[in-house]
Design an enzyme around this catalytic site. Structure first.
Site, mmCIF file in Angstrom:
data_model
loop_
_atom_site.group_PDB
_atom_site.id
_atom_site.type_symbol
_atom_site.label_atom_id
_atom_site.label_comp_id
_atom_site.label_asym_id
_atom_site.label_seq_id
_atom_site.Cartn_x
_atom_site.Cartn_y
_atom_site.Cartn_z
ATOM 1 N N ASP A 203 9.130 -2.864 -5.712
ATOM 2 C CA ASP A 203 8.136 -3.944 -5.762
ATOM 3 C C ASP A 203 8.089 -4.675 -7.118
ATOM 4 O O ASP A 203 7.765 -4.064 -8.135
ATOM 5 C CB ASP A 203 6.790 -3.244 -5.463
ATOM 6 C CG ASP A 203 5.574 -4.135 -5.521
ATOM 7 O OD1 ASP A 203 5.681 -5.304 -5.915
ATOM 8 O OD2 ASP A 203 4.482 -3.630 -5.171
ATOM 9 N N HIS A 376 -0.487 -3.431 -7.251
ATOM 10 C CA HIS A 376 0.956 -3.344 -7.503
ATOM 11 C C HIS A 376 1.227 -2.744 -8.886
ATOM 12 O O HIS A 376 0.383 -2.800 -9.771
ATOM 13 C CB HIS A 376 1.582 -4.747 -7.396
ATOM 14 C CG HIS A 376 1.445 -5.347 -6.037
ATOM 15 N ND1 HIS A 376 2.346 -5.108 -5.021
ATOM 16 C CD2 HIS A 376 0.501 -6.162 -5.513
ATOM 17 C CE1 HIS A 376 1.960 -5.765 -3.933
ATOM 18 N NE2 HIS A 376 0.848 -6.409 -4.204
HETATM 19 ZN ZN ZN Z 1 3.289 -6.959 -0.036
HETATM 20 ZN ZN ZN Z 2 0.716 -4.944 0.223
#
Ligand code: ZN
Ligand code: ZN
Length: 578
Positions: A203, A376
């Site tokens: 990510d 995130h």
């Molecule tokens: Zn996402």
């Molecule tokens: Zn997500």
């Protein structure tokens, strides 16, 4: 002599290979969809959507192009959802309509997906996965492992392929004190690293942010501070899927003796699904209906609603505009925006905040208090993931090019060989053998626009037309010609929309009409018979005139109707006024 291609093919046969094809998620944050393909089998990870940007006029949604999946449907064994966010599940109903494949996921992800599927009157074969319990999709052995994120029940996915282990880390962060106590599975990621990871997909959303993302619990502490000093009503705006945020609001409210009403369709739906599946633990007696709030004093109440992005139809925006039927913002109310500002929404959020402040509300945003943290990973967490898994090859995903570029730099910093880091694009075919990897081709594809019931019928050409219309408006010229003599029976009549107000400029339009008449009269006999040629001539003349007179470039639409002598009114009737 053997060609390079032959050599490559024999190497593939000896060693086994795996292809990873991003159908979305590498040009944007959104639209996530990955294909993992081996000689015999194919698995899809996620089926996301993207909301349109301001240039995609009239587009409701953007979804990936599924052509590659349709072409290889015989190999397709199923789809795995990493978590329940729209950018990973939103295009699922569109995909299942064409390809009814089994969908694998954790209970909450499946619960949220099932709701979307039901809304489209579809049925689906939903199969629950348990983290750390492996299962087979064709010859591929699959295992999911827990990750923390801004929605509960998220997982990463590990796939054992003939070339080696492929790990998709999902949307994750390393929250050391998660609200539900479910840590990102450090041990599993480390174990995979020990076994040897061929490719890691990870990510890139926060690859530009240094440090660590703070724990979700820090938001709970900030909310507690605000709740303690607020005297009147508290309204919290957050994403409907942020169950842990909602959980913390419920807990703080319960501690402070306040009742909470959940407001808005998506908020009500997700809290119901999360409570049913056990992911939201509602303290007894704290939830009330919105209409029950009126019997309580404002100081005893909390409302959780959507609208953190200033969406015009959301509950918060309507309250801010004074257009909400049940709730009126009064001086002393506190409104907390407990969400990040999604780029592109700055203006609508600012408008909502301005309106709320004018009504006397206190408005708390991320800039004023730590009422939001990201879901995130920041740079140090990204490095930790790379160090735990120690992949041979690395593909930064989930981000625009700039995010992935910086993620690639972090990977190089922790020692991944720079030529083993793949900055791929959507539609690229990434192929890996145990010791080689990179882009070997493309499947084409791209984005598909959804507008109303139409999927894919609005392409770039239609979008360009819409942009032209939005920028410059439209001028329609209606001319009635006799079918045989080609004499002008009626018109030219000029109608415009979004260009200029006709009444104000009647003289100028009369001049335009005269010009069009001259074109019609001056046409040589053979051109008069060709409607297409006449239209082109009329268009060119008008374009030149409008550009010279107004310095504008509206879309010009000549309409030539064949008629024997219909009245003026009828011709006008043929172009509706709205
Ligand atoms: Zn996402
Ligand atoms: Zn997500």
């Amino acid at each position: 002599m053997r060609s390079n291609k032959d050599r490559r093919e024999s190497a593939l046969l000896e060693n086994g290979w795996v292809r990873i094809i991003p159908l979305g998620g590498l040009g944007e944050i959104g639209l996530n969809m990955f294909v993992v393909e081996t000689a015999d089998d194919m698995v899809v990870i996620d089926a996301g959507l993207m909301f349109p940007d301001e240039e995609m006029l009239g587009i409701d949604l953007v979804i990936p192009d599924f052509s590659y999946l349709l072409e290889h449907r015989a190999k397709l064994r199923g789809l795995i959802l990493t978590h329940g966010h729209e950018d990973h599940t939103g295009s699922l109903p569109f995909l299942l309509k064409e390809l009814p494949i089994p969908v694998y996921g954790t209970p909450l992800s499946l619960g949220l997906a099932a709701e979307k599927i039901r809304e489209q009157n579809l049925e689906a074969d939903l199969r629950q996965v348990v983290p750390r319990e492996s299962f087979h999709l064709g010859s591929l052995q699959v295992e999911c492992m827990r990750v923390c994120h801004s929605i509960p029940d998220g997982v990463g996915v590990a796939l054992e392929t003939p070339a080696g282990l492929v790990v998709h880390a999902g949307d994750f962060k390393f929250d050391p004190t998660p609200v539900d106590g479910q840590l990102t599975d450090y041990h599993k990621f480390a174990e995979l690293g020990d076994r040897g990871v061929l490719v890691l997909l990870s990510d890139s959303t926060n690859a530009l942010r240094p440090g660590f993302t703070p724990s979700e619990r820090t938001v709970g502490q900030a909310l507690e501070e605000i709740f303690r000093t607020a005297r009147r009503r508290i309204i919290v705006a957050c994403f409907a899927s942020h169950i842990h945020r909602i959980q913390q609001v419920l807990e703080v409210a319960a501690r402070m003796g306040r009742k909470v009403a959940v407001h808005g369709k998506s908020m009500t739906t997700t809290t119901r699904i999360a409570a049913d599946t056990g992911y939201l633990k509602v303290p007894p007696g704290v939830l009330v209906r919105l209409d029950e709030l009126s019997s309580l004093s404002p100081g005893e109440t909390v409302i959780i609603a959507t609208g953190s992005q200033g969406e015009p139809l959301s509950a918060i925006a309507r309250m801010a505009a004074g257009e909400h039927k049940q709730i009126e913002i009064t001086p002393g109310d506190t409104v907390i925006f407990s969400a990040r500002v999604i780029p592109g929404n700055e203006k609508s959020i600012a408008r909502t905040i301005n309106q709320l402040l004018r009504r006397g509300a206190e408005v708390v945003t991320e800039e004023l208090a730590p009422v939001h943290v990201s879901g995130h990973p920041c740079q140090e967490e990204l490095k930790l993931m790379l160090n735990l898994t120690r992949p041979k090859f690395f593909v930064p995903i989930h981000g625009e090019y700039r995010h992935r570029h910086h993620h690639a730099k972090l990977a190089a910093a922790v020692g991944i060989a720079p030529d083993h880091i793949c900055l791929a694009e959507n539609g690229d075919i990434l192929e890996f053998t145990p010791d080689k990897g990179g882009v070997v081709g493309t499947v084409g594809g791209g984005r598909v626009f959804v507008d109303g019931k139409g999927v894919g019928d609005v392409g770039d050409a239609v979008l360009r037309e819409r942009q032209h219309l939005a920028r410059d408006g439209m001028v329609v010229v209606v001319i009635g010609l006799h079918p045989q003599t080609r004499a002008v029976v009626t018109g030219p009549e000029i109608i415009s929309r979004g260009f200029i107000h006709l009444q104000d400029q009647e003289v100028l339009f009369d001049a335009a009409k005269r010009l069009v008449n001259e074109v019609l009269m001056g046409c040589p006999e053979e051109e008069r018979m060709e409607t297409a040629v006449l239209k082109e001539n009329v268009k060119a003349t008008l374009r030149k005139y409008i550009q010279k007179t107004f310095d504008r470039r509206p879309m010009i639409l000549p309409v030539i109707i064949e008629m024997e002598g219909v009245t003026h009114d009828k011709a006008e009737f043929m172009v509706p006024s709205e």
